[in-house]
Design an enzyme around this catalytic site. Structure first.
Site, PDB file in Angstrom:
ATOM      1  N   CYS A   1       2.303  -5.850  -8.622  1.00  0.00           N
ATOM      2  CA  CYS A   1       3.348  -5.060  -8.503  1.00  0.00           C
ATOM      3  C   CYS A   1       4.396  -5.530  -9.548  1.00  0.00           C
ATOM      4  O   CYS A   1       5.004  -4.650 -10.283  1.00  0.00           O
ATOM      5  CB  CYS A   1       3.939  -4.995  -7.208  1.00  0.00           C
ATOM      6  SG  CYS A   1       2.879  -4.168  -6.157  1.00  0.00           S
TER       7      CYS A   1
ATOM      8  N   CYS B   1       3.966  -8.746  -5.041  1.00  0.00           N
ATOM      9  CA  CYS B   1       2.706  -9.434  -5.558  1.00  0.00           C
ATOM     10  C   CYS B   1       2.980  -9.482  -7.172  1.00  0.00           C
ATOM     11  O   CYS B   1       3.315  -8.500  -7.867  1.00  0.00           O
ATOM     12  CB  CYS B   1       1.548  -8.738  -4.911  1.00  0.00           C
ATOM     13  SG  CYS B   1       1.075  -7.469  -5.910  1.00  0.00           S
TER      14      CYS B   1
ATOM     15  N   GLU C   1       5.086  -0.652  -3.664  1.00  0.00           N
ATOM     16  CA  GLU C   1       6.162  -0.467  -5.155  1.00  0.00           C
ATOM     17  C   GLU C   1       5.595   0.733  -5.842  1.00  0.00           C
ATOM     18  O   GLU C   1       6.109   1.297  -6.528  1.00  0.00           O
ATOM     19  CB  GLU C   1       5.797  -1.865  -5.682  1.00  0.00           C
ATOM     20  CG  GLU C   1       6.406  -2.843  -4.897  1.00  0.00           C
ATOM     21  CD  GLU C   1       5.480  -3.678  -3.815  1.00  0.00           C
ATOM     22  OE1 GLU C   1       4.507  -3.065  -3.441  1.00  0.00           O
ATOM     23  OE2 GLU C   1       5.683  -4.948  -3.833  1.00  0.00           O
TER      24      GLU C   1
ATOM     25  N   HIS D   1      -0.102   0.052  -3.892  1.00  0.00           N
ATOM     26  CA  HIS D   1       0.763  -0.864  -3.245  1.00  0.00           C
ATOM     27  C   HIS D   1       1.964  -0.109  -3.153  1.00  0.00           C
ATOM     28  O   HIS D   1       2.134   0.765  -3.718  1.00  0.00           O
ATOM     29  CB  HIS D   1       1.046  -2.039  -4.186  1.00  0.00           C
ATOM     30  CG  HIS D   1      -0.096  -3.195  -4.245  1.00  0.00           C
ATOM     31  ND1 HIS D   1       0.081  -4.465  -4.232  1.00  0.00           N
ATOM     32  CD2 HIS D   1      -1.230  -2.892  -4.077  1.00  0.00           C
ATOM     33  CE1 HIS D   1      -0.953  -5.081  -4.196  1.00  0.00           C
ATOM     34  NE2 HIS D   1      -1.877  -4.208  -4.088  1.00  0.00           N
TER      35      HIS D   1
HETATM   36  O1  LIG Z   1       3.411  -6.459  -3.267  1.00  0.00           O
HETATM   37  C1  LIG Z   1       2.692  -5.950  -2.382  1.00  0.00           C
HETATM   38  C2  LIG Z   1       1.629  -6.932  -1.843  1.00  0.00           C
HETATM   39  C3  LIG Z   1       0.762  -6.173  -0.786  1.00  0.00           C
HETATM   40  N1  LIG Z   1       0.775  -4.904  -0.679  1.00  0.00           N
HETATM   41  C4  LIG Z   1      -0.210  -4.209   0.200  1.00  0.00           C
HETATM   42  C5  LIG Z   1      -1.407  -4.127  -0.215  1.00  0.00           C
HETATM   43  C6  LIG Z   1      -2.395  -4.036   0.793  1.00  0.00           C
HETATM   44  O2  LIG Z   1      -2.603  -2.835   1.316  1.00  0.00           O
HETATM   45  C7  LIG Z   1      -1.884  -4.853   2.020  1.00  0.00           C
HETATM   46  C8  LIG Z   1      -2.256  -6.437   1.870  1.00  0.00           C
HETATM   47  O3  LIG Z   1      -2.300  -6.921   0.716  1.00  0.00           O
HETATM   48  O4  LIG Z   1      -0.394  -5.143   1.508  1.00  0.00           O
HETATM   49  C9  LIG Z   1       1.823  -4.012  -1.119  1.00  0.00           C
HETATM   50  O5  LIG Z   1       1.856  -2.951  -0.869  1.00  0.00           O
HETATM   51  N2  LIG Z   1       2.625  -4.721  -1.860  1.00  0.00           N
HETATM   52 ZN   LIG Z   2       1.757  -5.404  -5.204  1.00  0.00          ZN
END
Ligand SMILES: O=c1ccn([C@H]2C[C@H](O)[C@@H](CO)O2)c(=O)[nH]1
Ligand SMILES: [Zn+2]
Length: 296
Positions: free
Chosen positions: A131, A128, A103, A101
């Site tokens: 994270c 999410c 973050e 992710h």
């Molecule tokens: O907090 C979040 C939520 C989702 N994603 C990314 C994970 C995946 O690559 C895409 C779809 O979920 O978004 C993040 O980077 N951070």
């Molecule tokens: Zn995330």
């Protein structure tokens, strides 16, 4: 300027676009130091919070999301005043849990750069649950300020009430606190020495599996990742994923990987070798060198 920023530049206010272009040279991998940031503020007349939100399209341009095509950009601001960008990566054809992710990418960028406290996280989509849990592992994690477009800034404790974290497992030195595990190995291979140094700085309070990955490209450049565990286990960041996200920030193609090394401690109660091989083999045709070392 790198081609990957062309579209995001068009989304920036004009004064910011003009001011940032000189920074986006071939070496740019998402780090802007406090002095450069102050210069950007001067040139744009923006408040710092406003500037950091405005920079998110640049962070999102570091993403590699071949499955979702959803570009997430994040910025971690360290106590030093420097900022570290990060973005999501997805591994084509592999189980979704191999994803990184934005973050996590930004936080690991700050950690690998030696930051000991992260004060702010700025992100272009609501973080999410995974994270939020990952951020909660950090030193003073509950106090990290989360900045989102169109939301009032609030600390992590607002986004993750009744949190479960390291203190529930009696860990008093959380992620970003100085780790220095003594791991020794007789080698004069620079790549192995680099991996050993990073393993000794890794964060594995739950398994004691101090571990790191170094990836080398054909031109001799190296990209590393340390293991960063999490009290809730599943949100732990694997060293291979961290190394791949380092490569992505540096705009390198995974197919350029020439050599890959995983070092881990013989005393760990788990091994990351299977997970590391799965992730590596989804993006590059190269054998993983697996070295197990004895801690002192
Ligand atoms: O907090 C979040 C939520 C989702 N994603 C990314 C994970 C995946 O690559 C895409 C779809 O979920 O978004 C993040 O980077 N951070
Ligand atoms: Zn995330």
């Amino acid at each position: 300027m790198q081609d990957r920023f062309l579209k995001s530049i068009a989304k920036l206010p004009e004064t910011l676009a003009t001011a940032i272009v000189p920074l986006l040279d071939q070496d740019f991998a998402g780090h802007i130091d406090a002095q450069q940031l102050a210069e950007l503020q001067k040139q744009t007349g923006m408040e710092l919070d406003e500037l950091l939100l405005a920079l998110l399209p640049i962070a999102a341009a570091l993403a590699r999301p071949p499955i979702s095509e959803f570009y997430v950009g994040a910025i971690a601001k360290g106590k030093s005043g420097d900022i570290y960008m990060g973005a999501n990566i997805e591994l084509p054809g592999e189980a979704l849990f191999h994803s990184v992710h934005a973050e996590q990418s930004a936080i690991s960028h700050a950690w690998l750069s030696g930051e000991s406290v992260i004060e702010d996280i700025i992100v272009n989509a609501s973080p999410c649950g995974h994270c939020r849990q990952f951020i909660n592992e950090l030193v003073e994690g509950s106090k990290v300020n989360i900045h989102l477009p169109d939301q009032a800034t609030a600390p992590l404790s607002h986004y993750l009430p009744y949190a479960f974290g390291p203190s529930d497992l009696n860990i008093t030195a959380p992620l970003l606190s100085k780790q220095l595990h003594t791991l020794t190995l007789d080698s004069n291979d620079p790549m192995i020495i680099e991996a050993l140094d990073h393993a000794s700085l890794s964060y594995a309070p739950y398994t004691k599996n101090y571990a790191a990955v170094v990836l080398e490209t054909k031109d001799g450049a190296t990209y590393c990742g340390r293991y960063a565990e999490n009290a809730a286990f599943n949100p732990s960041m694997q060293p291979m994923q961290m190394a791949l996200s380092t490569m992505a920030r540096h705009n390198r193609d995974f197919s350029e990987i020439n050599r890959a090394v995983l070092i881990e401690s013989s005393k760990g109660v788990v091994s990351l070798v299977g997970a590391a091989m799965d992730a590596l083999h989804s993006v590059a045709v190269v054998e993983l060198e697996h070295i197990v070392v004895e801690p002192e």
